[in-house]
Design an enzyme around this catalytic site. Structure first.
Site, PDB file in Angstrom:
ATOM      1  N   TYR A 269      27.668 -33.138 -85.373  1.00  0.00           N
ATOM      2  CA  TYR A 269      27.889 -33.126 -83.928  1.00  0.00           C
ATOM      3  C   TYR A 269      29.207 -33.791 -83.544  1.00  0.00           C
ATOM      4  CZ  TYR A 269      27.429 -34.137 -78.975  1.00  0.00           C
ATOM      5  OH  TYR A 269      27.667 -34.225 -77.642  1.00  0.00           O
ATOM      6  N   ASP A 304      21.007 -27.967 -81.091  1.00  0.00           N
ATOM      7  CA  ASP A 304      20.926 -27.340 -79.769  1.00  0.00           C
ATOM      8  C   ASP A 304      22.304 -27.154 -79.140  1.00  0.00           C
ATOM      9  OD1 ASP A 304      21.118 -29.971 -77.695  1.00  0.00           O
ATOM     10  OD2 ASP A 304      20.382 -30.390 -79.699  1.00  0.00           O
ATOM     11  N   LYS A 376      12.591 -31.502 -82.580  1.00  0.00           N
ATOM     12  CA  LYS A 376      12.931 -31.782 -81.181  1.00  0.00           C
ATOM     13  C   LYS A 376      13.378 -30.487 -80.514  1.00  0.00           C
ATOM     14  CE  LYS A 376      16.001 -34.514 -78.264  1.00  0.00           C
ATOM     15  NZ  LYS A 376      17.245 -35.310 -78.264  1.00  0.00           N
TER      16      LYS A 376
END
Length: 522
Positions: A269, A304, A376
């Site tokens: 990320y 995500d 998640k």
């Protein structure tokens, strides 16, 4: 949940083998290097706290002062433990804070000790760092004790809600009310830009932007507040923050020292979305995950985010590839599956025909690939238009997908996602949406059986096949090259670029770090 997709075990095994092969060179790179953040985290485990408040440019944490001076005077190739604890003994200081104060005053000259001096310094460092480890161990035991006494939430998925006022005292109020309204996990969003600070601010803060600074004192305040509300509501309420950015290892340590329960920690990320140097990120994430494993902290990965920049259908296989890589890096660092909160999201354009069926296919694929991981599940953001009624409906579909596919952690979607920072009333409505779906359809997955040769099953097989193809290319070309070419989230990040590259140090033959030794069980 029983296996509904009938995935070919040989294909699944091949995907994991390829992920391991793709990750091996990166793990070797991480083992061969240290960073300023890893060395700062080591001294934080050894007990250093506080900041130089007399600095004219603003407060400078004592740990930064020591690390920067050691690097300037004798380098960090051998680690900070040897020169710091040699200087501590040589100058007869009793604490690292005293050493830092003398360092700031220009009274300490650091050297790398040899022979008996090195042995004595290493022994002292190990003793101090082991004390910090014992604090982390006690916090893990205390969490287990509180969960046993108060109980876990009665249902899965756990309801995960964000607070983000910028003021820790206001966060405490919002967090308490969120827990009373049904939230099981409270995530304190960090102040905008903190991930790019190469230091951790000191003390309680009241002036964050779109979030609250992650500091040790803020962690302590929120954990204490949630312990109180846990007793009130009769279940253990978990606390989340961000072990990411340029201070990833330090914040992981602080999370362990203050009994955080979850931390956002993704292997790529920071590279992709914060333009942090790839090598710096992989070195830092390996150490931080070792800390998480010791502390029993569940990590949340960030797949995500790929779907906010790339198309959620075309890029679905890149999410699966990233999940497999995150799994490999986590296992290599000692994190077991029950602590591996892999991320994925409900981000397909709702105008696409059969969009909900596609979401179910992708979510079910993640669930069956990682059956023991607390996945998640992230709500829609990219296609929230400002139409709050449509957004509220879309969040309802997201909640339903989470129930049908057995997700573990459900981040509450807000109907005003695309309009404003959500008001308290918006959060209340969002929680009501979740509660309705969980109550009305909580056990519906017992009856959910996609057709063996139907749309959902075929789509899941297609995504897994594309993930295997991509992993084969990554093995051939190298993961760092794949990142540089924009494979994930369309972001192109070369291995030599990015922020924090100057904080990466190649280890010398005589490098020693008792923190790493203890974390790896040596």
């Amino acid at each position: 949940m029983s296996e509904l997709l009938d995935l070919d075990p040989s294909v699944v095994a091949k995907a994991r083998q390829l992920a391991a092969r793709a990750g091996e060179p990166v793990v070797a790179l991480a083992k061969a290097h240290t960073t300023v953040a890893v060395e700062r985290a080591t001294l934080r485990l050894a007990g250093i706290t506080g900041a130089d408040t007399a600095h004219r440019a603003g407060d400078v944490p004592w740990v930064n002062r020591v690390i920067d001076t050691v690097r300037e005077q004798c380098g960090l190739e051998h680690g900070v433990a040897l020169p710091a604890f040699h200087a501590l003994r040589e100058h007869e200081f009793t604490t690292l804070t005293e050493l830092a104060e003398a360092t700031a005053a220009g009274q300490v000259q650091y050297t790398v000790p040899t022979g008996k001096d090195a042995e004595r310094a290493l022994k002292a460092a190990r003793t101090a760092i082991a004390k910090g480890m014992r604090t982390i161990d006690r916090n893990r035991a205390q969490r287990d004790k509180l969960v046993a006494k108060l109980g876990d939430p009665p249902q899965r998925p756990w309801i995960y809600l964000i607070v983000a006022t910028g003021d820790i005292d206001e966060d405490v109020v919002q967090a308490g009310n969120a827990a009373r309204a049904g939230a099981d996990v409270i995530a304190v969003i960090r102040s905008t830009g903190q991930s790019l600070l190469d230091y951790v601010p000191e003390g309680a803060t009241h002036h964050g932007f779109a979030g609250t600074y992650a500091t040790q004192e803020n962690f302590r305040i929120m954990r204490a507040a949630l312990d109180d509300v846990s007793k009130e509501v009769g279940r253990y309420v978990r606390l989340t923050n961000y072990a990411s950015g340029l201070c990833m290892p330090e914040i992981a340590v602080l999370g362990g020292l203050q009994r955080l329960d979850m931390m956002l920690n993704d292997s790529m990320y920071g590279i992709l979305f914060r333009d942090i140097n790839p090598i710096r990120t992989f070195v830092d994430q390996r150490f931080s995950r070792q800390v998480h494993a010791r502390a029993g902290i569940i990590i949340n990965t960030g797949e995500d985010n790929y779907l906010t920049t790339a198309d959620a259908i075309e890029a679905a296989h890149t999410v699966t590839v990233s999940q497999l890589l995150n799994e490999h890096f986590a296992h290599e660092a000692g994190l077991p599956d029950p602590l591996l909160g892999l991320g994925h999201a409900f981000e397909i354009n709702p105008e696409v025909p059969d969009s909900f069926r596609l979401e179910l296919a992708h979510a079910l694929l993640a669930r069956e690939l990682f059956p023991d991981a607390p996945l998640k599940w992230m709500p829609p953001t990219k296609h929230m238009t400002g139409d709050v009624f449509n957004g509220h409906l879309l969040d309802g579909f997201f909640n339903l997908a989470g129930v049908l596919t057995g997700q573990s952690i459900l981040l509450v979607g807000m109907m005003t996602e695309a309009v404003v920072t959500p008001f308290l009333s918006d959060r209340d409505l969002a929680l009501a949406n979740v509660r309705y779906v969980l109550n009305a359809a909580g056990s519906l997955r017992e009856d959910f059986r996609p057709a063996p040769d139907g749309f959902i099953v075929k789509r899941a097989h297609q995504v897994l096949g594309e993930a295997v193809d991509l992993l084969e290319r990554i093995v051939d070309d190298g993961l760092l090259n794949a990142i540089a070419e924009g494979t994930f989230g369309l972001m192109k990040r070369p291995p030599t670029g990015g922020k924090g590259a100057d904080g990466v140090i190649e280890k010398a033959d005589g490098y020693r770090n008792p923190a790493t030794d203890l974390l790896e069980g040596q």
